[in-house]
Design an enzyme around this catalytic site. Structure first.
Site, PDB file in Angstrom:
ATOM      1  N   GLU A 427     -12.996   5.749  24.761  1.00  0.00           N
ATOM      2  CA  GLU A 427     -13.296   4.785  23.701  1.00  0.00           C
ATOM      3  C   GLU A 427     -14.743   4.955  23.227  1.00  0.00           C
ATOM      4  O   GLU A 427     -15.689   4.735  23.970  1.00  0.00           O
ATOM      5  CB  GLU A 427     -13.091   3.359  24.239  1.00  0.00           C
ATOM      6  CG  GLU A 427     -13.505   2.264  23.280  1.00  0.00           C
ATOM      7  CD  GLU A 427     -13.378   0.869  23.914  1.00  0.00           C
ATOM      8  OE1 GLU A 427     -12.962   0.769  25.083  1.00  0.00           O
ATOM      9  OE2 GLU A 427     -13.704  -0.111  23.228  1.00  0.00           O
ATOM     10  N   ASP A 500     -13.126   0.515  27.824  1.00  0.00           N
ATOM     11  CA  ASP A 500     -13.835  -0.577  28.484  1.00  0.00           C
ATOM     12  C   ASP A 500     -12.837  -1.569  29.075  1.00  0.00           C
ATOM     13  O   ASP A 500     -11.745  -1.737  28.545  1.00  0.00           O
ATOM     14  CB  ASP A 500     -14.706  -1.336  27.460  1.00  0.00           C
ATOM     15  CG  ASP A 500     -15.866  -0.484  26.967  1.00  0.00           C
ATOM     16  OD1 ASP A 500     -16.210   0.489  27.660  1.00  0.00           O
ATOM     17  OD2 ASP A 500     -16.406  -0.795  25.884  1.00  0.00           O
ATOM     18  N   ASP A 502     -12.362  -4.588  28.808  1.00  0.00           N
ATOM     19  CA  ASP A 502     -12.383  -5.883  28.112  1.00  0.00           C
ATOM     20  C   ASP A 502     -11.219  -5.938  27.126  1.00  0.00           C
ATOM     21  O   ASP A 502     -10.397  -5.025  27.070  1.00  0.00           O
ATOM     22  CB  ASP A 502     -13.734  -6.082  27.393  1.00  0.00           C
ATOM     23  CG  ASP A 502     -14.006  -4.975  26.374  1.00  0.00           C
ATOM     24  OD1 ASP A 502     -13.078  -4.188  26.074  1.00  0.00           O
ATOM     25  OD2 ASP A 502     -15.148  -4.896  25.886  1.00  0.00           O
ATOM     26  N   ASP A 504     -11.054  -5.717  23.845  1.00  0.00           N
ATOM     27  CA  ASP A 504     -11.037  -4.625  22.861  1.00  0.00           C
ATOM     28  C   ASP A 504     -10.523  -3.343  23.482  1.00  0.00           C
ATOM     29  O   ASP A 504      -9.729  -2.618  22.892  1.00  0.00           O
ATOM     30  CB  ASP A 504     -12.456  -4.360  22.325  1.00  0.00           C
ATOM     31  CG  ASP A 504     -12.784  -5.314  21.188  1.00  0.00           C
ATOM     32  OD1 ASP A 504     -11.862  -6.048  20.761  1.00  0.00           O
ATOM     33  OD2 ASP A 504     -13.946  -5.324  20.747  1.00  0.00           O
TER      34      ASP A 504
END
Ligand code: 0RA
Length: 635
Positions: A427, A500, A502, A504
């Site tokens: 990412e 990540d 999280d 997103d």
């Protein structure tokens, strides 16, 4: 009752009827396929299907399955009860014969469509042989009757119990730990088998009680019609569920179908309650009938010539959800292979084709509004396919999709053997840079993926290959896309999504998994797709650095700190790690944790993706928040 010859000449068949259970204990695999979890669960479905047969014969309306706290299982039905009267010659009760002799059960079945005789039909005696103990209770002829066995051997004769009203059979058994490599029941597997049967046999009620006492009920008045509605439950649909049925002496067929606004085809087929994942003649018949009915109707309403000339069977199945259920007398079922996952009876093909063709013709006549929506969808599919081919041809002509010019953003590895090569899909460009510093360039390639990628849940191929980020990915992988996919050309056998930890990050991971699931499913089927699990915390204890991948681990490490000063850092993203840290925690095969993406159950996965990627944004948000770490996602 068992058919018994009145003369004293025994045929080979009669002798077989009386064969004992020693062979079953000696070679259990021969009878139930294996002695692992799969074989274990066959015991349960075998007993269950005896009750299902009693229901199919029209004598039982309800079945109760209880997983007892002591790990035994009880299955009860309200059928006629297994006969308990004594065999005139041997003096043994019919019940005891059923439970202690191989194949004895088949002798007095009177249903044409027996489930239990189908795929793994081995009889209750096999379950008995492989159980530490088993107990049958029969309610019949105004009395309760009971017999107990150990490893298939009766502990005594059938005992007459108290006077009762009503009829039925209850079998309780404890699988033998000496036989099975595991005796742990999987409640989800059991629930799935029961739900499947409930969908197929309209009006038969199933109850399943878990060891904690909670009972779930499965009952679908609409049979496969309810199944199709259930699969499409969260989707926009174009028509109401169409239900078709036809019976003859030799075969009975039911079909339910409904289109949704997606592009995925989801067709389940069954023979006598057994799923046929590889389809066969009934599925082929369905496809022939569907294509014919749709092309006939397309001609009738006068679709444009370029569409009429190029509609394919595949175009008629975009966004189609369907279930095909045929019943064939047990003794005439033919399967193509030993694994019995593909039906081979030639008569099923024409029978189902005619049912679907005629049934749909009539349906389209009577429901022109729905017919128009279906035909519009097929037209769109045909046009999109033609456009995709044109677009792909254009790109192919430039040589791009074939990997002759690898994308500039790819940092490739030097290894050429795909089975030894990995690619990290990372990412963002910044984390991509760190990953480049952390990798072992001999066998690890890096491809940074921009923050936003196309949601491919309902995208056609022509749109996908115009999207730069995905085009780069397709080229880097080297295996092509769509009907030109050649998995042998895949350049990496480990494709690792690294985002990540999280919301997103999990959204991007989900978009990527969706892309693979919808457009390169072979990669998931072959087990090539993984998710990297970066740590959530760095904990410095004096000179030592430790990483924790979840809160539990973090708490464990902090407890062991023993008064040492601990410095805790929560990683918010990959970008907070330097190359050494990223290597140690997430990329070095010695120390990293990868989660393989597998899809056991296509329908379930399909629904997960619809939820994740569909248009219902609030629902999606909630879902992603709940499953942010893919923790309990079944993929
Ligand atoms: C053969 C004959 C009859 C009942 C059954 C089999 C039977 C078997 C099982 C296995 C589980 N549940 C069952 N329920 C019934 C009855 C024949 C008659 O009453 O005429």
């Amino acid at each position: 009752m068992p058919t018994q010859k009145s003369t004293s000449t025994y045929t080979a068949k009669d002798i077989q009827v009386l064969e004992g259970l020693e062979p079953v204990r000696k070679r259990p695999g021969m009878f139930i396929g294996s002695t692992d979890a799969r074989g274990l669960h066959h015991l349960l479905t075998e007993i269950l299907d005896n009750s299902v047969d009693e229901a199919l014969a029209g004598h039982a309306t309800e079945i109760w399955t209880v997983i007892n706290p002591d790990n035994s299982v009880s299955i009860k039905d309200n059928g006629r009860g297994i006969p308990v009267d004594k065999h005139p010659k041997t003096g043994t009760s019919a019940l005891e014969l059923t439970m202690t002799k191989l194949h004895a059960g088949g002798k007095f079945g009177d249903t044409a469509y027996k489930v239990s005789g189908g795929l793994h039909g081995v009889g209750a005696s096999v379950v008995n042989a492989l159980s530490e103990w088993l107990e049958v209770e029969v309610w019949r002829d105004n009395f309760a009757w009971i017999q107990r066995y150990k490893k298939g051997k009766p502990e005594g004769p059938v005992k007459k119990g108290e006077a009762i009203t009503g009829t039925g059979t209850k079998t309780t058994f404890l699988p033998d730990k000496e036989v099975f490599t595991t005796t742990e029941w999987n409640l989800k597997t059991i629930e799935d088998s029961i739900r499947n049967r409930a969908y197929l046999i309209a009006g038969l009620k199933f109850n399943l009680t878990h060891p904690d006492g909670i009972t779930k009920t499965f009952y679908f008045e609409g049979g496969i019609k309810s199944l199709v509605a259930h699969i499409n439950r969260d989707k926009e649909t174009l028509n109401s569920v169409i239900y078709l049925k036809k019976d003859s002496e030799a075969i009975s067929a039911e079909v339910a179908l409904q289109y949704n606004d997606g592009i995925q085809e989801l067709v389940d087929s069954f023979v006598n309650v057994i799923k046929t994942p590889d389809g066969g003649t009934h599925l082929t018949g369905f496809r022939i009938g569907l294509t014919r009915a749709i092309t006939d109707y397309a001609k009738k309403i006068g679709l444009p010539k370029e569409v009429l000339d190029s509609i394919t069977g595949e175009d008629t199945r975009e966004g189609l959800t369907a279930a095909i259920f045929v019943k064939i007398p047990t003794n005439s079922i033919q399967f193509e292979s030993q694994t019995k996952t593909k039906l081979n009876n030639p008569e099923a093909q024409g029978f189902v084709a005619q049912l679907v063709n005629q049934g749909l013709n009539t349906y389209f006549e009577e429901n022109p509004g729905e017919a128009r929506r279906v035909l519009e969808k097929v037209t769109l599919a045909t046009r999109a396919r033609l456009a995709a081919r044109a677009a792909k041809d254009a790109v192919l002509r430039k040589g791009a999709l074939e990997g002759s010019s690898l994308p500039g953003k790819l940092s490739d590895c030097s290894e050429k053997d795909a089975s030894l090569s990995e690619i990290y899909l990372v990412e963002g460009d910044s984390a991509g840079g760190t990953a480049k510093g952390a990798r072992d360039r001999r066998y690890q390639a890096i491809l940074p993926i921009g923050g936003k990628i196309l949601n491919t849940e309902r995208a056609h191929l022509d749109k996908i290959i115009k999207f730069e980020e995905l085009k780069d990915l397709i080229i880097a992988l080297g295996a092509g896309i769509g009907d030109s996919t050649n998995i042998d050309k895949l350049r990496y056998h480990r494709i690792i999504i690294m985002t990540d930890a999280d919301v997103d990050g999990s959204h991007i991971a989900t978009l990527l998994i969706t892309f693979f699931y919808r457009h390169l499913p072979q990669i998931i089927q072959n087990g090539y797709l993984y998710i990297a699990l970066p740590p959530l915390y760095k904990i410095q204890l004096g000179k030592e650095i430790k990483y924790a991948y979840n809160d539990e681990e973090k708490d464990g490490i902090l407890k062991l700190a023993n008064g040492q000063r601990a410095v805790l850092q929560r990683y918010k993203g990959l970008g907070e790690m330097n190359a050494d840290q990223l290597r140690d925690t997430t990329m070095d095969p010695e120390t990293r944790t990868l989660k393989q993406v597998t899809i056991d159950n296509a329908e379930e996965a399909d629904n997960v993706f619809t939820t994740l990627m569909g248009e219902d944004v609030p629902q999606r948000k909630k879902f992603i928040q709940t499953y942010a770490q893919f923790a309990s996602l079944d993929i």
